[in-house]
Motif scaffolding. Structure first.
Motif, short mmCIF file in Angstrom:
data_model
loop_
_atom_site.label_atom_id
_atom_site.label_comp_id
_atom_site.label_asym_id
_atom_site.label_seq_id
_atom_site.Cartn_x
_atom_site.Cartn_y
_atom_site.Cartn_z
N LEU A 39 0.81 -1.22 0.00
CA LEU A 39 0.00 0.00 0.00
C LEU A 39 0.84 1.27 0.00
O LEU A 39 1.93 1.32 0.57
N ALA A 40 0.28 2.33 -0.60
CA ALA A 40 0.97 3.62 -0.62
C ALA A 40 1.05 4.22 0.78
O ALA A 40 2.03 4.86 1.12
N ASP A 41 0.00 4.02 1.60
CA ASP A 41 -0.04 4.60 2.94
C ASP A 41 -0.60 3.56 3.91
O ASP A 41 -1.79 3.57 4.23
N PRO A 42 0.23 2.67 4.40
CA PRO A 42 -0.26 1.64 5.32
C PRO A 42 -0.83 2.21 6.61
O PRO A 42 -1.70 1.61 7.22
N HIS A 43 -0.33 3.37 7.03
CA HIS A 43 -0.84 3.98 8.25
C HIS A 43 -2.32 4.37 8.08
O HIS A 43 -3.14 4.16 8.97
N ALA A 44 -2.65 4.92 6.92
CA ALA A 44 -4.05 5.27 6.66
C ALA A 44 -4.91 4.02 6.61
O ALA A 44 -6.06 4.02 7.08
N ALA A 45 -4.38 2.95 6.04
CA ALA A 45 -5.15 1.71 5.96
C ALA A 45 -5.42 1.14 7.35
O ALA A 45 -6.52 0.63 7.62
N ILE A 46 -4.44 1.23 8.24
CA ILE A 46 -4.66 0.76 9.61
C ILE A 46 -5.72 1.60 10.30
O ILE A 46 -6.60 1.07 11.00
N ARG A 47 -5.68 2.91 10.10
CA ARG A 47 -6.72 3.76 10.68
C ARG A 47 -8.11 3.33 10.21
O ARG A 47 -9.06 3.30 10.99
N GLU A 48 -8.22 2.98 8.94
CA GLU A 48 -9.50 2.54 8.40
C GLU A 48 -9.94 1.20 8.99
O GLU A 48 -11.12 1.01 9.31
N LEU A 49 -9.02 0.28 9.12
CA LEU A 49 -9.35 -1.00 9.74
C LEU A 49 -9.89 -0.79 11.16
O LEU A 49 -10.89 -1.39 11.55
N VAL A 50 -9.22 0.05 11.91
CA VAL A 50 -9.64 0.32 13.29
C VAL A 50 -11.00 1.02 13.30
O VAL A 50 -11.87 0.71 14.12
N ARG A 51 -11.20 1.93 12.38
CA ARG A 51 -12.45 2.69 12.34
C ARG A 51 -13.67 1.80 12.11
O ARG A 51 -14.72 1.98 12.74
N VAL A 52 -13.54 0.82 11.23
CA VAL A 52 -14.72 0.03 10.85
C VAL A 52 -15.00 -1.13 11.79
O VAL A 52 -16.02 -1.81 11.67
N VAL A 53 -14.10 -1.38 12.75
CA VAL A 53 -14.30 -2.48 13.70
C VAL A 53 -14.88 -1.91 15.00
O VAL A 53 -14.38 -0.91 15.54
#
Length: 260
Positions: free
Chosen positions: A118-132
């Protein structure tokens, strides 16, 4: 970039479906992926999200094993088509950096060999946390290419080629050992890390998928390695195989945590 960075733009996108199918048949991959599913602490009737789902094999296994529902996300239309052809109907073509779901939508989510591309893994982690939802689980799994070793005669050359794999062929090839800190930084608790080492002694097995022998030639084509050194790497690779001394290893980190 690596082919999985943008499957749909590859010359033969469908070939990458085959890559995942072949890896899915390897005992190492079946074992660690089973553990990823266990770390979700799945509850019957729960709703889970697989980000970067590929062919959807993990989602199908979780559904069958634990009587849950799974939504899959992949950036590649090629992979989404493969999932639908295999009976996975809850499939979205979407960007892991911007998941198309409300907050607290899932009882757990996982990303298996996804963050490395991914271009921005930090943003992807934020999204994973947000939707759980609070109390749900997030699980990340990736190889960390800083842990690579390869037994050929010239260890300096081996390190140069392995460094190319870690730093150039993948966007985030050496991030996996930082996953625990990233999850903790987002306020998750019960953070736990399990290492799983892929050991390759028979390069005709996993090598045909990972392409170990081809890494030096790729580095030479991109100007990162002298062509003579690339040929030397291939010769030494073949010599190690013929002498039955060939050994390659890389460690995967399985990182799980609970959303607060």
């Amino acid at each position: 970039m690596h082919g999985f960075t943008d499957v749909d733009r590859q010359p033969t996108p469908g070939a990458w479906v085959g890559v995942l199918d072949r890896l899915g048949g390897e005992p190492f991959y079946r074992s660690y992926q089973r553990r990823v599913r266990e770390l979700l602490h799945p509850v019957p009737g729960g709703r889970y999200l697989d980000v970067g789902a590929g062919t959807g094999a993990g989602a199908a296994a979780l559904t069958d094993e634990h009587d849950v529902s799974v939504v899959t996300v992949d950036h590649a239309r090629t992979m989404a088509a493969a999932m639908r052809a295999r009976g996975l109907t809850r499939c979205a073509v979407a960007d892991a950096h911007h998941l198309p779901f409300p907050a607290d939508s899932f009882d757990g989510a996982w990303a298996d060999r996804t963050l490395q591309h991914l271009a921005d893994p930090h943003a992807a982690i934020r999204e994973l946390v947000r939707v759980v939802r609070p109390g749900g689980r997030v699980v990340l799994a990736d190889p960390d290419y800083d842990t690579q070793v390869l037994d050929i005669a010239d260890q300096g050359l081996a390190r140069r080629v392995l460094r190319f794999r870690a730093d150039v062929l993948l966007r985030n090839g050496a991030l996996a050992h930082q996953h625990a800190g990233l999850l903790a930084g987002h306020g998750l608790v019960d953070v736990a890390v399990e290492p799983r080492t892929l050991l390759v002694r028979n390069p005709t097995a996993v090598d045909n998928v990972l392409g170990l022998r081809s890494w030096a030639a790729t580095a030479a084509r991109r100007g990162a390695l002298d062509p003579a050194d690339a040929r030397a790497f291939e010769d030494q690779f073949d010599e190690a195989v013929a002498a039955r001394r060939f050994t390659y290893a890389v460690t995967f980190f399985l990182t799980a945590a609970t959303v607060t």
